[in-house]
Scaffold this motif. Structure first.
Motif, PDB file in Angstrom:
ATOM      1  N   GLN A   4      -8.608   2.236   1.716  1.00 53.46           N
ATOM      2  CA  GLN A   4      -7.625   1.191   2.024  1.00 53.46           C
ATOM      3  C   GLN A   4      -7.734  -0.011   1.084  1.00 53.46           C
ATOM      4  N   THR A  22      -1.565   7.917   7.705  1.00 52.10           N
ATOM      5  CA  THR A  22      -2.379   6.891   7.045  1.00 52.10           C
ATOM      6  C   THR A  22      -1.636   5.557   6.992  1.00 52.10           C
ATOM      7  N   CYS A  60       5.427   5.725   1.460  1.00 56.72           N
ATOM      8  CA  CYS A  60       4.933   7.102   1.435  1.00 56.72           C
ATOM      9  C   CYS A  60       5.729   7.888   0.396  1.00 56.72           C
ATOM     10  N   GLU A 117      -8.997   8.836   1.022  1.00 56.53           N
ATOM     11  CA  GLU A 117      -8.457   7.539   1.415  1.00 56.53           C
ATOM     12  C   GLU A 117      -9.398   6.413   1.025  1.00 56.53           C
ATOM     13  N   LYS A 153       0.842  -1.189   0.000  1.00 56.43           N
ATOM     14  CA  LYS A 153       0.000   0.000   0.000  1.00 56.43           C
ATOM     15  C   LYS A 153       0.886   1.250   0.000  1.00 56.43           C
ATOM     16  N   PHE A 154       0.520   2.211  -0.835  1.00 55.42           N
ATOM     17  CA  PHE A 154       1.296   3.446  -0.873  1.00 55.42           C
ATOM     18  C   PHE A 154       0.372   4.651  -0.824  1.00 55.42           C
ATOM     19  N   ILE A 155       0.907   5.752  -0.303  1.00 57.20           N
ATOM     20  CA  ILE A 155       0.172   7.018  -0.279  1.00 57.20           C
ATOM     21  C   ILE A 155       1.008   8.064  -1.017  1.00 57.20           C
ATOM     22  N   CYS A 194       0.014   2.504   5.624  1.00 58.32           N
ATOM     23  CA  CYS A 194       0.599   2.202   4.306  1.00 58.32           C
ATOM     24  C   CYS A 194       1.988   1.609   4.493  1.00 58.32           C
ATOM     25  N   ASP A 195       2.543   1.123   3.401  1.00 52.87           N
ATOM     26  CA  ASP A 195       3.915   0.607   3.398  1.00 52.87           C
ATOM     27  C   ASP A 195       4.900   1.624   2.832  1.00 52.87           C
ATOM     28  N   ALA A 232       4.465   4.268   7.321  1.00 50.91           N
ATOM     29  CA  ALA A 232       5.206   3.662   6.207  1.00 50.91           C
ATOM     30  C   ALA A 232       6.573   3.168   6.675  1.00 50.91           C
ATOM     31  N   ALA A 241      -3.478   3.852  -1.437  1.00 48.72           N
ATOM     32  CA  ALA A 241      -4.421   3.879  -0.324  1.00 48.72           C
ATOM     33  C   ALA A 241      -4.913   5.279   0.015  1.00 48.72           C
TER      34      ALA A 241
END
Length: 434
Positions: free
Chosen positions: A267, A303, A308, A265, A230-232, A305-306, A327, A255
């Motif tokens: 997810q 948030t 950022c 957002e 997951k990335f933001i 996530c893995d 992250a 995400a």
């Protein structure tokens, strides 16, 4: 007639450091101390070569005249012509231009390019002006700046709120000011032009693609897969969009996204192309995207996530929010998005950072390819461009990663050490003009 002020080198020392300039100077000092940089070269690299401020009038659509202030800071050209973007944003000032120009010097040196560093722009909010007004502003700025840029001297490129159309206006204005026999020979005064006007196939996505590549290389080095990560993304402009596009193709999920208008957002994943099309139809805003929920912008970096990707403006990750980041990897798509205090918190938490001068260098590498293409009268195909970009970015990443591992350093300090040592070597070999 435009008024021009050129601030000579000796006066720049008297300007107190603040904001992003304070940030880049701290980063520089950490690396300079580590490599025991020669004191004389340290003095040279601590200040800018030239700082140009131009005030110029432009007639608006309603017939009124408005005065604009434009900036171009040329930090260092020991390795080649000044290179760096022009941004149109209310935050543009001399301090920001100094910091961004210095970052460009380190970025081009790290990439092994024959360039120095420069940066600039105009202090304005482009959303408040018509396309015709922006064209007149751009052309008038180019006219005022023309004696201080050139294809072998200082080569601007797109940045925040500027694009290929902006570069086409600059190139056309600049070439029109040259003698007829020299006009086409000056096409490479800027890079990031439209493909039909000397631009490079793939240059539009080079920066974002480079961010994606660095994430991919880091993942491979750490025996991880991008799939299902997951990335933001902060900033859904050119860099943020293309980074997200390529990550999604590898199976990652977007995400959350933040832009100047708000944050959203989901997810379960936000489809990159759908959001891009929505924002285009919504005056560039991601707000109220139907496939996501509204997110409080104050909590965006917290948030889940893995990965950022800060791809907006500088000083976004600070001591105020670094402790909340979930992250495990920060990939800096923007210039200077993490300040020194924020970075110290992240490193203590074992959160990895791919620094801006490495992570977003795909743009200047692509610019170099375009500059070469124009200079040599060649036409490069898209597949050739991508292959060259892949090779160059991997070389840079491996160089930094291996240096960091060998010396026990974080990746930013390692990148700075490599970049500064290349410039130091040039000064030592050539000497300093008396």
């Amino acid at each position: 007639m435009a008024t021009m002020t050129v601030i000579p080198k000796k006066k720049t020392k008297k300007v107190p450091a603040k904001g992003m300039m304070d940030n880049v100077m701290q980063q520089f000092s950490i690396a300079a101390d580590y490599i025991d940089l020669h004191p004389n070269i340290r003095k040279i690299l601590s200040i800018t070569n030239n700082e140009i401020i131009v005030n110029f009038p432009v007639k608006m659509d309603n017939g009124e005249v408005e005065i604009f202030t434009g900036y171009r800071v040329q930090h260092n050209n020991a390795l080649g012509p000044y290179k760096g973007g022009l941004r149109y944003h209310p935050t543009v000032d001399i301090d920001a231009a100094r910091a961004l120009a210095m970052w460009m010097t380190w970025k081009t040196s790290l990439a092994g390019l024959p360039y120095g560093g420069g940066k600039g722009g105009i202090q304005l909010d482009p959303s408040k002006y018509s396309k015709g007004e922006l064209e007149r502003i751009t052309r008038r700025f180019t006219f005022a700046l023309a004696d201080n840029i050139g294809p072998e001297h200082d080569i601007p490129a797109p940045d925040v709120n500027t694009n290929s159309q902006t570069m086409a206006w600059i190139a056309d204005t600049y070439m029109s000011m040259r003698p007829p026999a020299e006009r086409t020979a000056n096409q490479h005064v800027v890079t990031g032009k439209p493909e039909g006007s000397g631009g490079l196939e793939g240059r539009d996505r080079a920066t974002g693609y480079g961010v994606f590549l660095n994430i991919k290389f880091w993942s491979e080095k750490n025996n991880q897969s991008i799939k299902d990560k997951k990335f933001i993304v902060q900033g859904f402009g050119n860099v943020g969009f293309w980074a997200a596009h390529f990550l999604e193709k590898e199976g990652a999920k977007m995400a959350a996204v933040q832009d100047a208008f708000g944050s959203i957002e989901n997810q379960n994943g936000i489809t990159v192309e759908d959001l891009f099309n929505y924002s285009k139809a919504n005056n560039g805003s991601i707000v109220d995207f139907p496939e996501a929920e509204t997110l409080d912008s104050k909590h965006f970096f917290a948030t889940d996530c893995d990965i950022c990707i800060p791809a907006a403006l500088g000083n976004q990750i600070t001591k105020d929010n670094a402790a909340t980041i979930k992250a495990t990897l920060i990939a800096e798509g923007a210039n200077g998005p993490t300040n020194v205090e924020g970075e110290q918190i992240l490193l203590k938490r074992n959160i990895a950072i791919i620094p801006d001068i490495l992570c977003n260098s795909g743009g200047v590498v692509g610019s170099y390819f375009e500059w070469l293409q124009n200079r040599n009268g060649e036409l490069w195909q898209f597949d050739e461009v991508i292959a060259k970009l892949d090779k160059k970015m991997k070389e840079s990443f491996n160089k930094v990663f291996e240096y960091a591992q060998r010396e026990g350093l974080d990746m930013r300090t390692a990148a700075y050490c490599i970049a500064i040592q290349r410039i130091e070597k040039a000064y030592i070999q050539r000497g300093i003009f008396p």
